[in-house]
Design an enzyme around this catalytic site. Structure first.
Site, PDB file in Angstrom:
ATOM      1  NE  ARG A   1      -4.594  -3.698  -2.193  1.00 40.90           N
ATOM      2  CZ  ARG A   1      -4.069  -3.181  -0.970  1.00 40.90           C
ATOM      3  NH1 ARG A   1      -3.705  -1.904  -0.774  1.00 40.90           N
ATOM      4  NH2 ARG A   1      -4.536  -3.763  -0.261  1.00 40.90           N
ATOM      5  CG  ASP A   2      -1.695  -4.237   1.419  1.00 46.45           C
ATOM      6  OD1 ASP A   2      -0.611  -3.218   0.993  1.00 46.45           O
ATOM      7  OD2 ASP A   2      -1.872  -4.096   2.806  1.00 46.45           O
TER       8      ASP A   2
ATOM      9  CG  HIS B   1      -4.579  -6.820   5.462  1.00 41.44           C
ATOM     10  ND1 HIS B   1      -5.172  -6.948   4.336  1.00 41.44           N
ATOM     11  CD2 HIS B   1      -4.174  -5.387   5.716  1.00 41.44           C
ATOM     12  CE1 HIS B   1      -4.141  -5.694   3.858  1.00 41.44           C
ATOM     13  NE2 HIS B   1      -4.167  -5.521   4.780  1.00 41.44           N
TER      14      HIS B   1
ATOM     15  CG  HIS C   1       1.004  -3.570   7.263  1.00 40.66           C
ATOM     16  ND1 HIS C   1       1.076  -3.345   6.482  1.00 40.66           N
ATOM     17  CD2 HIS C   1      -1.273  -4.253   6.419  1.00 40.66           C
ATOM     18  CE1 HIS C   1       0.033  -3.582   4.740  1.00 40.66           C
ATOM     19  NE2 HIS C   1      -0.970  -3.863   4.924  1.00 40.66           N
TER      20      HIS C   1
ATOM     21  CB  CYS D   1      -0.895   1.830   3.288  1.00 37.85           C
ATOM     22  SG  CYS D   1      -1.724   2.936   3.102  1.00 37.85           S
TER      23      CYS D   1
ATOM     24  CG  ASN E   1      -0.749  -6.787   4.384  1.00 34.16           C
ATOM     25  OD1 ASN E   1      -0.140  -6.261   3.242  1.00 34.16           O
ATOM     26  ND2 ASN E   1      -0.859  -7.009   4.539  1.00 34.16           N
TER      27      ASN E   1
HETATM   28  P1  HMG Z   1     -10.013  12.620  -5.135  1.00 32.62           P
HETATM   29  O1  HMG Z   1      -9.385  13.410  -5.142  1.00 32.62           O
HETATM   30  O2  HMG Z   1     -11.120  13.134  -3.120  1.00 32.62           O
HETATM   31  O3  HMG Z   1     -11.083  12.142  -6.183  1.00 32.62           O
HETATM   32  O4  HMG Z   1      -9.501  11.223  -5.057  1.00 32.62           O
HETATM   33  P2  HMG Z   1     -11.792  13.174  -6.992  1.00 32.62           P
HETATM   34  O5  HMG Z   1     -12.843  12.184  -7.275  1.00 32.62           O
HETATM   35  O6  HMG Z   1     -12.268  14.295  -6.633  1.00 32.62           O
HETATM   36  O7  HMG Z   1     -11.157  13.415  -8.405  1.00 32.62           O
HETATM   37  C1  HMG Z   1      -9.784  13.505  -8.453  1.00 32.62           C
HETATM   38  C2  HMG Z   1      -8.991  13.187  -9.460  1.00 32.62           C
HETATM   39  O8  HMG Z   1      -9.009  11.772  -9.604  1.00 32.62           O
HETATM   40  C3  HMG Z   1      -9.963  13.160 -10.785  1.00 32.62           C
HETATM   41  O9  HMG Z   1      -9.204  12.861 -12.558  1.00 32.62           O
HETATM   42  C4  HMG Z   1     -10.425  11.455 -11.220  1.00 32.62           C
HETATM   43  O10 HMG Z   1     -11.016  11.709 -12.310  1.00 32.62           O
HETATM   44  C5  HMG Z   1      -9.393  11.224 -10.365  1.00 32.62           C
HETATM   45  P3  HMG Z   1      -8.612  15.561 -12.223  1.00 32.62           P
HETATM   46  O11 HMG Z   1      -9.915  15.490 -12.953  1.00 32.62           O
HETATM   47  O12 HMG Z   1      -7.940  15.630 -11.251  1.00 32.62           O
HETATM   48  O13 HMG Z   1      -7.315  14.946 -13.902  1.00 32.62           O
HETATM   49  N1  HMG Z   1      -9.906  10.247  -9.488  1.00 32.62           N
HETATM   50  C6  HMG Z   1      -9.615   8.329 -10.152  1.00 32.62           C
HETATM   51  N2  HMG Z   1      -8.703   7.989 -10.903  1.00 32.62           N
HETATM   52  C7  HMG Z   1      -8.941   7.021 -11.293  1.00 32.62           C
HETATM   53  N3  HMG Z   1      -9.297   6.304 -10.941  1.00 32.62           N
HETATM   54  C8  HMG Z   1     -10.624   6.221  -9.934  1.00 32.62           C
HETATM   55  C9  HMG Z   1     -10.081   8.019  -9.326  1.00 32.62           C
HETATM   56  N4  HMG Z   1     -11.417   8.239  -9.139  1.00 32.62           N
HETATM   57  C10 HMG Z   1     -11.141   9.805  -9.413  1.00 32.62           C
HETATM   58  N5  HMG Z   1     -10.725   6.007  -9.232  1.00 32.62           N
HETATM   59  C11 HMG Z   1      -9.553   8.599  -4.279  1.00 32.62           C
HETATM   60  C12 HMG Z   1     -10.533  10.110  -4.000  1.00 32.62           C
HETATM   61  C13 HMG Z   1     -10.216   7.498  -3.356  1.00 32.62           C
HETATM   62  C14 HMG Z   1      -9.735   8.701  -6.146  1.00 32.62           C
HETATM   63  C15 HMG Z   1      -8.169   9.103  -4.247  1.00 32.62           C
HETATM   64  O14 HMG Z   1      -7.756   9.540  -2.663  1.00 32.62           O
HETATM   65  C16 HMG Z   1      -7.182   7.321  -4.449  1.00 32.62           C
HETATM   66  O15 HMG Z   1      -7.165   7.178  -5.390  1.00 32.62           O
HETATM   67  N6  HMG Z   1      -6.239   7.591  -3.411  1.00 32.62           N
HETATM   68  C17 HMG Z   1      -6.065   6.315  -3.238  1.00 32.62           C
HETATM   69  C18 HMG Z   1      -5.635   5.150  -1.437  1.00 32.62           C
HETATM   70  C19 HMG Z   1      -5.322   3.992  -1.586  1.00 32.62           C
HETATM   71  O16 HMG Z   1      -5.077   3.667  -2.974  1.00 32.62           O
HETATM   72  N7  HMG Z   1      -4.557   3.376  -1.050  1.00 32.62           N
HETATM   73  C20 HMG Z   1      -3.522   2.554  -0.129  1.00 32.62           C
HETATM   74  C21 HMG Z   1      -4.711   0.914  -0.806  1.00 32.62           C
HETATM   75  S1  HMG Z   1      -5.901   0.657   1.080  1.00 32.62           S
HETATM   76  C22 HMG Z   1      -4.236  -0.155   1.652  1.00 32.62           C
HETATM   77  O17 HMG Z   1      -3.242   0.275   1.400  1.00 32.62           O
HETATM   78  C23 HMG Z   1      -4.995  -0.879   3.307  1.00 32.62           C
HETATM   79  C24 HMG Z   1      -5.323  -2.010   3.660  1.00 32.62           C
HETATM   80  O18 HMG Z   1      -4.344  -2.868   2.841  1.00 32.62           O
HETATM   81  C25 HMG Z   1      -5.584  -2.613   4.182  1.00 32.62           C
HETATM   82  C26 HMG Z   1      -5.171  -2.004   5.607  1.00 32.62           C
HETATM   83  O19 HMG Z   1      -4.159  -2.316   5.365  1.00 32.62           O
HETATM   84  O20 HMG Z   1      -5.506  -1.412   6.269  1.00 32.62           O
HETATM   85  C27 HMG Z   1      -6.546  -1.981   1.839  1.00 32.62           C
HETATM   86 MG    MG Z   2      -2.624  -3.561   3.906  1.00 32.95          MG
END
Ligand code: HMG
Ligand code: MG
Length: 302
Positions: A15-16, A207, A209, A240, A249
């Site tokens: 995933r990450d 966690h 990086h 990310c 990481n």
């Molecule tokens: P948004 O645009 O605010 O969502 O995104 P919305 O509710 O307004 O919906 C907009 C569109 O997205 C719609 O589709 C929804 O259906 C779709 P459209 O009508 O435009 O075709 N949608 C989705 N589709 C699939 N799955 C969903 C979903 N939700 C809405 N769950 C949202 C909000 C959170 C979805 C968006 O900002 C997003 O997907 N962000 C991704 C963030 C991400 O994955 N980041 C990386 C992971 S976090 C990380 O790596 C950190 C971590 O490792 C810890 C660290 O190191 O810090 C965990």
């Molecule tokens: Mg991370």
């Protein structure tokens, strides 16, 4: 010093590690990576995320991957779910644990999940409730607990605030994440200390990086506080998409070497783990990011 005698590692490589990869990575490759990780003794694997494919195209194959992995009993498979839409998709694939992910920094929350910290908690609450009702465990990732790419240094109190909100909505355990790898041991300890105001030591994981090469030192600093759960990424994969310049990481191989060298058990076969790292690095066409893997591979040849 109260070093744990055993550490549980969650490999977040699939995933990450892969979420930020620009080249297409076939679902079959991700499935094979998961197989190799579990064969190497990993008992927790973060497989994928149910996020918007427009935001993170690499995770668009979440269903294909989750429905194709050959599950091994005793292994916990977790997935990221930022909202109910993601949870509803994920639940079809029967994860053992879901992860809601928030940030200690307002700016990062906006960039990563398009809402404020308070709004994110409102979105997570029904996800947590639905998961617990379905018998699915719930973890909360807390990003930017020491530094933020947009706001700079983050005060430990803000980590405490977020951890409190996570606890209030029923999140069972939390990850103290250094998203951009800027942390140093005392800062990481301060973030963990604030988290411990809301969670017991068994419910807190590190966690880290490795962008600035501090992740192993930070791991040791957390171990010294008694933390015994850590996330890491095979071959040091990752970064990310919303933390520009942040690298992967800490490599799982490097953490395992550190732990085994200190007499701390992991249940992981380091050689098999190195092989898993070689597999994914070859698929991506680049050398492993693990220093330990490089050293062990050089010895194998020699
Ligand atoms: P948004 O645009 O605010 O969502 O995104 P919305 O509710 O307004 O919906 C907009 C569109 O997205 C719609 O589709 C929804 O259906 C779709 P459209 O009508 O435009 O075709 N949608 C989705 N589709 C699939 N799955 C969903 C979903 N939700 C809405 N769950 C949202 C909000 C959170 C979805 C968006 O900002 C997003 O997907 N962000 C991704 C963030 C991400 O994955 N980041 C990386 C992971 S976090 C990380 O790596 C950190 C971590 O490792 C810890 C660290 O190191 O810090 C965990
Ligand atoms: Mg991370």
């Amino acid at each position: 010093m109260k070093l744990p005698s055993r550490v549980q590692l969650i490999d977040v490589g699939p995933r990450d590690g892969l979420q930020n990869e620009k080249q297409p990575v076939p679902a079959a490759t991700k499935v094979e990576l998961v197989r190799r990780l579990q064969a190497a003794g990993l008992r927790e694997i973060e497989v994928t995320s149910y996020v918007s494919p427009k935001w993170v195209p690499q995770m668009a194959d979440n269903h294909d991957v989750m429905s194709s992995i050959q599950r091994q009993s005793g292994v916990r498979y977790s997935v990221l779910t930022p909202n109910l839409k993601g949870f509803e998709a994920a639940v079809q694939d029967k994860p053992d644990e879901i992860v809601v992910f928030g940030a200690a920094s307002e700016a990062f929350s906006q960039k990563n999940i398009n809402c404020s910290i308070a709004e994110s908690i409102e979105r997570f609450a029904p996800v947590v409730e639905a998961a617990l009702a379905a018998g699915i465990r719930v973890r909360g990732a807390m990003s930017c607990t020491v530094g933020c790419p947009y706001e700079g240094e983050i005060a430990p109190e803000r980590v405490g605030y977020l951890a409190g909100l996570m606890a209030d909505i029923g999140v069972q355990r939390v990850d103290v994440a250094d998203t951009i790898g800027v942390g140093t041991p005392r800062k990481v300890q301060a973030a963990i200390e604030m988290t411990l105001k809301h969670y017991g030591i068994d419910a807190v994981s590190g966690h880290f990086h490795d962008t600035y090469g501090q992740a192993l030192s930070n791991t040791l600093a957390a171990l010294e506080m008694g933390v015994w759960n850590f996330q890491s990424s095979v071959a040091g994969l990752g970064g990310c998409p919303y933390a520009k310049g942040a690298t992967g990481n800490v490599a799982t191989e490097d953490v395992v070497y550190l732990l085994h060298g200190m007499g701390i058990e992991t249940g992981i076969d380091l050689d098999a783990l190195v092989d898993a790292g070689v597999y994914i690095s070859e698929q991506l066409g680049r050398p492993t990011g693990s220093r330990v893997a490089r050293a062990l591979l050089a010895k194998r040849v020699g």
